[in-house]
Write a protein that holds these residues in place. Structure first.
Motif, PDB file in Angstrom:
ATOM      1  N   ASP A 291       8.985  -5.469  -1.885  1.00 25.23           N
ATOM      2  CA  ASP A 291       7.667  -4.858  -3.100  1.00 25.23           C
ATOM      3  C   ASP A 291       7.166  -6.008  -3.795  1.00 25.23           C
ATOM      4  OD1 ASP A 291       9.045  -2.923  -3.721  1.00 25.23           O
ATOM      5  OD2 ASP A 291      11.265  -3.579  -5.002  1.00 25.23           O
ATOM      6  N   GLU A 292       7.457  -7.368  -2.883  1.00 26.28           N
ATOM      7  CA  GLU A 292       7.014  -9.131  -4.246  1.00 26.28           C
ATOM      8  C   GLU A 292       5.351  -8.580  -3.356  1.00 26.28           C
ATOM      9  OE1 GLU A 292       9.560 -12.770  -3.359  1.00 26.28           O
ATOM     10  OE2 GLU A 292      11.147 -10.833  -4.046  1.00 26.28           O
ATOM     11  N   SER A 293       5.004  -9.249  -4.368  1.00 30.32           N
ATOM     12  CA  SER A 293       3.148  -9.658  -3.433  1.00 30.32           C
ATOM     13  C   SER A 293       3.002  -9.949  -2.391  1.00 30.32           C
ATOM     14  CB  SER A 293       1.948 -10.113  -4.893  1.00 30.32           C
ATOM     15  OG  SER A 293       0.860 -10.676  -4.061  1.00 30.32           O
ATOM     16  N   THR A 294       2.383 -10.108  -1.750  1.00 30.79           N
ATOM     17  CA  THR A 294       2.622 -10.611   0.436  1.00 30.79           C
ATOM     18  C   THR A 294       1.699 -11.248   0.426  1.00 30.79           C
ATOM     19  OG1 THR A 294       2.664  -8.191   0.811  1.00 30.79           O
ATOM     20  CG2 THR A 294       4.399  -8.383   1.448  1.00 30.79           C
ATOM     21  N   GLY A 295       0.437 -11.146  -0.807  1.00 37.27           N
ATOM     22  CA  GLY A 295      -0.785 -11.940  -0.891  1.00 37.27           C
ATOM     23  C   GLY A 295      -0.352 -13.184  -0.013  1.00 37.27           C
ATOM     24  N   SER A 296       0.412 -14.203  -0.384  1.00 37.80           N
ATOM     25  CA  SER A 296       0.117 -15.437  -0.212  1.00 37.80           C
ATOM     26  C   SER A 296       1.114 -14.858   1.364  1.00 37.80           C
ATOM     27  CB  SER A 296       0.330 -16.589  -0.250  1.00 37.80           C
ATOM     28  OG  SER A 296       2.134 -16.375  -1.439  1.00 37.80           O
ATOM     29  N   SER A 297       0.482 -15.178   2.796  1.00 37.45           N
ATOM     30  CA  SER A 297       1.352 -14.831   3.590  1.00 37.45           C
ATOM     31  C   SER A 297       2.360 -15.799   3.770  1.00 37.45           C
ATOM     32  CB  SER A 297       0.187 -15.470   5.068  1.00 37.45           C
ATOM     33  OG  SER A 297       0.401 -16.541   5.387  1.00 37.45           O
TER      34      SER A 297
END
Ligand SMILES: [Zn+2]
Ligand SMILES: [Zn+2]
Length: 381
Positions: A291-297
């Motif tokens: 659910d959390e932003s996975t943007g920052s790998s």
């Protein structure tokens, strides 16, 4: 005289060079001898595991239909010609989709499945393809053990058939010497409790989490019974189910279990030599939920877990991650995303429109859906 000495020195150095190459100083790249290689293939939101040992191949699930060609290609890259054991955990599309093409592309000796009927065209196609290839799907019982490569695997579930397709998953515990792996399919808590109540040995080094890390799987009881040294989550980046869930990842984090994720890391490969398990990369230890932003790998927090663990930076040649991450990226940017149900000819704006089973729905771009002949659903689009 001088010449003779030269030859002698040469022979000695040759001997020295060979002794340096003796086992122990060699890091295995492919399964050989007593090795067993376990490939958690990146198939986006789905599951596909290839195991190779002693010249034998085992395929546990085949990912969804849209990754079928990649799975076939991956197996071909690993020089698979015969699949000694094809195990279909259960008949949801994200597990069964790729197996049909594998039946078409490889010689398959045994198909093990779960003894229930799934009402989908895919299920019918799978069964018909097996029949057309003169294969009888076998339904193993709990406790059945099969020799495989340098080790064996034992069927842990299902002990019965339930209305919940996921709980019908064929769960196996794969053993190679002192090393063990558990493949849970999409088994949920009811099946976990059944397994625990049998009193069978659930201990494992590597636990491939049930149902892509959903909250309905990986109960405390299961974790305490299996005490894995590593966990693997097979899920798609930004999947709409929010897999894996914060609840499940929180348990792994609380238990300090290093975690590998196919959504972060692509294909993950473990090689067991019977006493040690080596990996093709370090665990990502990313305990964030889907659910959390996975943007920052995210969190490559210190992953060194010490104790004889080897992580080698293997070449990418055996991975399809390049391809699949690209697919994931383009689908993100290809404009409108739509939902396709396991059956039917319409595409939807939501995964649970009408009678469709949201667990079987998959996402793709509208343009791809149109190109595959799907039409917009009048109800939700
Ligand atoms: Zn499922
Ligand atoms: Zn699934």
């Amino acid at each position: 005289m001088k010449k003779q000495r030269k030859i002698y020195t040469f022979l000695l150095s040759l001997l020295l060079a060979f002794s340096l190459l003796l086992p122990g100083s060699i890091v295995p790249v492919e399964a050989a001898g007593g090795d067993m290689a376990v490939h958690f293939i990146d198939v986006g939101q789905g599951l596909a595991i290839l195991v190779q040992s002693g010249g034998e191949n085992l395929l546990y699930d085949g990912g969804n239909r849209s990754h079928a060609d990649e799975v076939v290609q991956y197996l071909k890259n690993q020089e698979v010609e015969t699949i000694d054991y094809m195990i279909s955990s259960h008949y949801d599309e994200d597990h069964l989709g790729g197996l049909v093409k594998c039946l078409d592309n490889f010689e398959v000796d045994h198909v093990l499945g779960s003894d229930y009927v799934h009402t989908s065209d895919l299920f019918n196609t799978f069964m018909n393809t097996a029949t057309a290839n003169a294969i009888t799907v076998e339904y193993p019982a709990v406790g059945d053990t099969y020799e495989f490569g340098t080790g064996s695997f034992t069927v842990m579930a299902p002990s019965g058939i339930s209305k919940n397709s996921n709980d019908n998953s064929v769960v196996i515990r794969l053993v190679n010497g002192d090393n063990s792996f558990m493949f849970m399919g999409d088994a949920e808590e009811t099946s976990e409790q059944d397994m625990i109540s049998t009193g069978m040995n659930l201990d494992c080094d590597v636990l491939c989490l049930g149902h892509h890390g959903s909250a309905s799987s990986t109960s405390w009881d299961l974790l305490e019974a299996s005490t894995p040294s590593w966990a693997v989550v097979s899920c798609g980046k930004g999947n709409s189910y929010g897999h894996p869930t914060a609840e499940t990842m929180g348990k792994l984090s609380d238990m300090d279990i290093p975690v590998f994720r196919t959504d972060d890391q692509g294909t993950v490969i473990a090689v067991s030599d019977g006493s040690t398990i080596s990996w093709n990369q370090e665990p990502c230890n990313d305990y964030s939920s889907g659910d959390e932003s996975t943007g920052s790998s995210s969190g490559s927090s210190d992953a060194s877990t010490g104790s004889g663990v080897r992580y080698s930076g293997w070449s990418d040649s055996s991975q399809i991650s390049d391809n699949s991450t690209e697919t994931a990226d383009t689908t993100d940017t290809q404009g409108a995303m739509v939902w396709i149900s396991a059956t039917g000819s319409k595409y939807h704006s939501i995964p649970n429109c009408g009678n469709m089973n949201p667990d079987n729905a998959r996402q793709e771009s509208e343009s791809q859906a149109l190109s595959e002949g799907y039409e917009a659903c009048k109800k939700c689009w």
